[in-house]
Scaffold this active site. Structure first.
Site, mmCIF file in Angstrom:
data_model
loop_
_atom_site.group_PDB
_atom_site.id
_atom_site.type_symbol
_atom_site.label_atom_id
_atom_site.label_comp_id
_atom_site.label_asym_id
_atom_site.label_seq_id
_atom_site.Cartn_x
_atom_site.Cartn_y
_atom_site.Cartn_z
ATOM 1 N N CYS A 1 33.906 39.399 45.789
ATOM 2 C CA CYS A 1 33.007 40.470 45.346
ATOM 3 C C CYS A 1 31.588 40.227 45.847
ATOM 4 O O CYS A 1 31.061 40.978 46.663
ATOM 5 C CB CYS A 1 32.995 40.549 43.821
ATOM 6 S SG CYS A 1 34.638 40.748 43.143
ATOM 7 N N LYS B 1 27.691 49.843 41.490
ATOM 8 C CA LYS B 1 28.559 48.661 41.593
ATOM 9 C C LYS B 1 28.088 47.733 42.717
ATOM 10 O O LYS B 1 27.995 46.510 42.548
ATOM 11 C CB LYS B 1 30.000 49.123 41.852
ATOM 12 C CG LYS B 1 30.945 48.029 42.264
ATOM 13 C CD LYS B 1 31.215 47.084 41.118
ATOM 14 C CE LYS B 1 31.966 45.863 41.594
ATOM 15 N NZ LYS B 1 32.469 45.042 40.534
HETATM 16 N N1 SAJ Z 1 27.265 31.305 41.911
HETATM 17 C C1 SAJ Z 1 26.287 30.376 42.217
HETATM 18 N N2 SAJ Z 1 25.216 30.286 41.390
HETATM 19 C C2 SAJ Z 1 25.066 31.054 40.277
HETATM 20 C C3 SAJ Z 1 26.058 32.014 39.974
HETATM 21 C C4 SAJ Z 1 27.155 32.106 40.813
HETATM 22 O O1 SAJ Z 1 26.363 29.654 43.211
HETATM 23 O O2 SAJ Z 1 24.062 30.902 39.574
HETATM 24 C C5 SAJ Z 1 28.435 31.441 42.799
HETATM 25 C C6 SAJ Z 1 29.768 31.110 42.124
HETATM 26 O O3 SAJ Z 1 30.006 29.729 42.141
HETATM 27 C C7 SAJ Z 1 30.720 31.887 42.993
HETATM 28 C C8 SAJ Z 1 29.920 33.137 43.360
HETATM 29 O O4 SAJ Z 1 28.558 32.800 43.153
HETATM 30 O O5 SAJ Z 1 31.029 31.177 44.178
HETATM 31 C C9 SAJ Z 1 30.257 34.372 42.553
HETATM 32 O O6 SAJ Z 1 30.461 34.036 41.195
HETATM 33 P P1 SAJ Z 1 29.951 34.944 39.985
HETATM 34 O O7 SAJ Z 1 30.355 34.297 38.734
HETATM 35 O O8 SAJ Z 1 28.519 35.246 40.148
HETATM 36 O O9 SAJ Z 1 30.671 36.348 40.202
HETATM 37 P P2 SAJ Z 1 32.193 36.830 40.434
HETATM 38 O O10 SAJ Z 1 32.411 37.033 41.885
HETATM 39 O O11 SAJ Z 1 33.175 36.021 39.693
HETATM 40 O O12 SAJ Z 1 32.100 38.253 39.669
HETATM 41 C C10 SAJ Z 1 31.105 39.186 40.066
HETATM 42 C C11 SAJ Z 1 30.396 39.684 38.801
HETATM 43 N N3 SAJ Z 1 29.217 40.445 39.186
HETATM 44 C C12 SAJ Z 1 28.013 40.201 38.637
HETATM 45 O O13 SAJ Z 1 27.816 39.305 37.844
HETATM 46 C C13 SAJ Z 1 26.893 41.101 39.043
HETATM 47 C C14 SAJ Z 1 31.354 40.527 37.974
HETATM 48 O O14 SAJ Z 1 30.684 41.094 36.862
HETATM 49 C C15 SAJ Z 1 31.962 41.636 38.831
HETATM 50 O O15 SAJ Z 1 32.883 42.423 38.097
HETATM 51 C C16 SAJ Z 1 32.711 40.976 39.983
HETATM 52 O O16 SAJ Z 1 31.747 40.242 40.762
HETATM 53 C C17 SAJ Z 1 33.383 42.052 40.808
HETATM 54 O O17 SAJ Z 1 34.597 42.248 40.635
HETATM 55 O O18 SAJ Z 1 32.699 42.754 41.554
#
Ligand code: SAJ
Length: 438
Positions: free
Chosen positions: A276, A222
């Site tokens: 996360c 995780k």
């Molecule tokens: N972000 C960027 N650029 C990107 C992707 C995301 O700047 O290309 C930013 C988003 O705007 C945000 C942050 O990263 O601020 C996180 O967003 P996210 O969509 O990547 O992830 P979370 O936090 O919504 O969910 C993550 C997910 N983990 C992964 O994709 C590996 C989700 O599957 C997990 O279940 C979740 O964390 C968790 O609960 O741990």
């Protein structure tokens, strides 16, 4: 892997501890599979809301599902634990308040203490909260100390009375119901027998493939998933700052590079938010501080991007002293109402403190501005008013409603698009992510 539950299997009574963003949808999905679920939360308000068939969080389709399972008598919420066959712990694991990013597993241990009080032979306890490696074993040790009358896995001779496993959630906010059922799951048992027992439970409501392993590997998996994403976003964010210095359009560079069959660069933004990805990598660093320079640096790069955006936005606002400024978005990512650890919120608040009533916040997902905007002079406005009245637009969140603003309504604005949602904005890339209208 074991077979699906067979017809005629007795459906277990399940207790889900913690009814937040993960616990409530999980409880509802288990209830939908026909199990009787007791949801436990410390907040009487949350409990009352759910028992009315309503919800206290925003998540696609969750309201209808909770309403249905409460009506059918399959989900009930309470503040007091009761005996069950399976206990699922989904409580927060924040940092300690020591400024060293030390994981705080107090809520997990408090939940385990409650579960121990009603535990009986044959029960299964599953931890879902994101946790440092070794937490499931610590939880087992705690419960074993509290219940010397029961035999615990890995601590007894012969067959243990209870099964204990770790199974992290990996769902994306906004798609939680779909992903809870559809995603693959890693199920880590304290022993292989524990993993098989937990597997039988997850097979009741997970369509994705469930893979069994040991508890420590599942805990690390995780953390690794989220650290992997953080490192990759850091690469994109670092590129955006380099491109800014070189006067290049980072979006164009990434678009072109991603045409390579083995390159897939993620999207730069104003930093990484949420509870996360901005948190979990530290759990690995804390466990192995001398061996994690890359993971630590990625965290620093992503936090540094937030300060870069503040500096660039400040320059822009100062360069247009007679224009009103609209900050578009406060959420930590697109199309959700979650403002925790949000870089957009942090950037907007810094601008509000510095520029006061020149700053206007557009956030369709917020009823009110967060507390830190109080006394800054900044105010909330709707998107239409911002497009009519504000000469400077700072895009901080890629909500669909912002993305779909047509060029005609923003062509003559000064725009800082930190999310790259308006590639057609005229003026060309003065610097990466900084598009100025001519
Ligand atoms: N972000 C960027 N650029 C990107 C992707 C995301 O700047 O290309 C930013 C988003 O705007 C945000 C942050 O990263 O601020 C996180 O967003 P996210 O969509 O990547 O992830 P979370 O936090 O919504 O969910 C993550 C997910 N983990 C992964 O994709 C590996 C989700 O599957 C997990 O279940 C979740 O964390 C968790 O609960 O741990």
């Amino acid at each position: 892997m074991s077979a699906n539950p067979k017809p005629g299997d007795v459906k277990p009574d399940v207790c889900v501890v913690g009814l937040g963003y993960i616990g409530l949808p999980t409880a509802a999905i288990i209830a939908r599979a026909g199990c009787k679920v007791l949801g436990l939360d410390v907040s009487q308000n949350v409990v009352d809301t759910i028992n009315r068939g309503e919800i206290h969080i925003e998540e696609a389709d969750l309201d209808g599902l909770v309403h249905a399972v409460v009506q059918r008598g399959l989900l009930r919420a309470a503040t007091q634990i009761a005996p069950a066959d399976v206990f699922v712990i989904a409580v927060p694991t924040p940092f300690e308040k020591d400024d060293h990013h030390t994981p705080d597993v107090t809520y997990v241990m408090a939940a385990a203490t409650e579960v121990a009080a009603v535990l009986k032979a044959g029960d299964t306890v599953i931890l879902e909260s994101t946790s440092p490696v070794g937490t499931t074993e610590r939880m087992r040790d705690l419960m074993a100390g509290l219940r010397p009358d029961l035999k615990f896995p890995g601590k007894c001779i012969g067959t243990p009375d209870v099964s204990i496993a770790y199974c992290p959630e990996r769902v994306l906010p906004g798609r939680i119901l779909e992903e809870l059922a559809g995603n693959d799951r890693s199920i880590g048992g304290i022993t292989p027998r524990c993993a098989r027992k937990a597997l039988g439970f997850y097979k009741r409501f997970v369509r994705g493939t469930c893979v069994t392993t040991d508890a420590r590997s599942a805990e690390m998996t995780k953390l690794v998933e989220n650290a992997y994403r953080d490192v990759n976003i850091a690469f994109a964010n670092e590129l955006s700052m380099v491109a800014d210095k070189m006067g290049l359009d980072v979006w164009e560079v990434i678009r072109l590079a991603n045409r390579h069959p083995r390159v897939n660069i993620l999207t730069p933004g104003p930093g990484v938010g949420g509870h996360c990805i901005a948190v979990d990598p530290w759990f690995i660093v804390h466990g192995a501080p001398d061996d994690t320079p890359l993971i630590r640096t990625a965290r620093d790069v992503n936090d540094g991007k937030m300060h870069h955006v503040i500096a660039r936005a400040t320059e822009l606002v100062e360069a247009h002293p007679h224009e009103k400024v609209a900050c578009l978005g406060l959420a930590f990512k697109a199309n959700i109402d979650d403002f925790r650890e949000s870089p957009a919120r942090f950037v907007a608040a810094r601008l509000a403190r510095r520029f006061g009533d020149r700053v206007h916040i557009v956030e369709p997902y917020a009823a009110d501005l967060p507390i830190e905007f109080t006394d800054t002079g900044a105010s909330a406005i709707d998107l239409d008013t911002a497009l009519e009245e504000c000469g400077v637009l700072i895009v901080l969140v890629d909500h669909d409603v912002f993305r779909s603003v047509p060029l005609a309504e923003r062509a003559n604005k000064v725009v800082y698009d930190t999310r790259g949602i308006w590639p057609d904005q005229p003026g060309g890339p003065v610097a990466a992510g900084l598009r100025l209208a001519s």
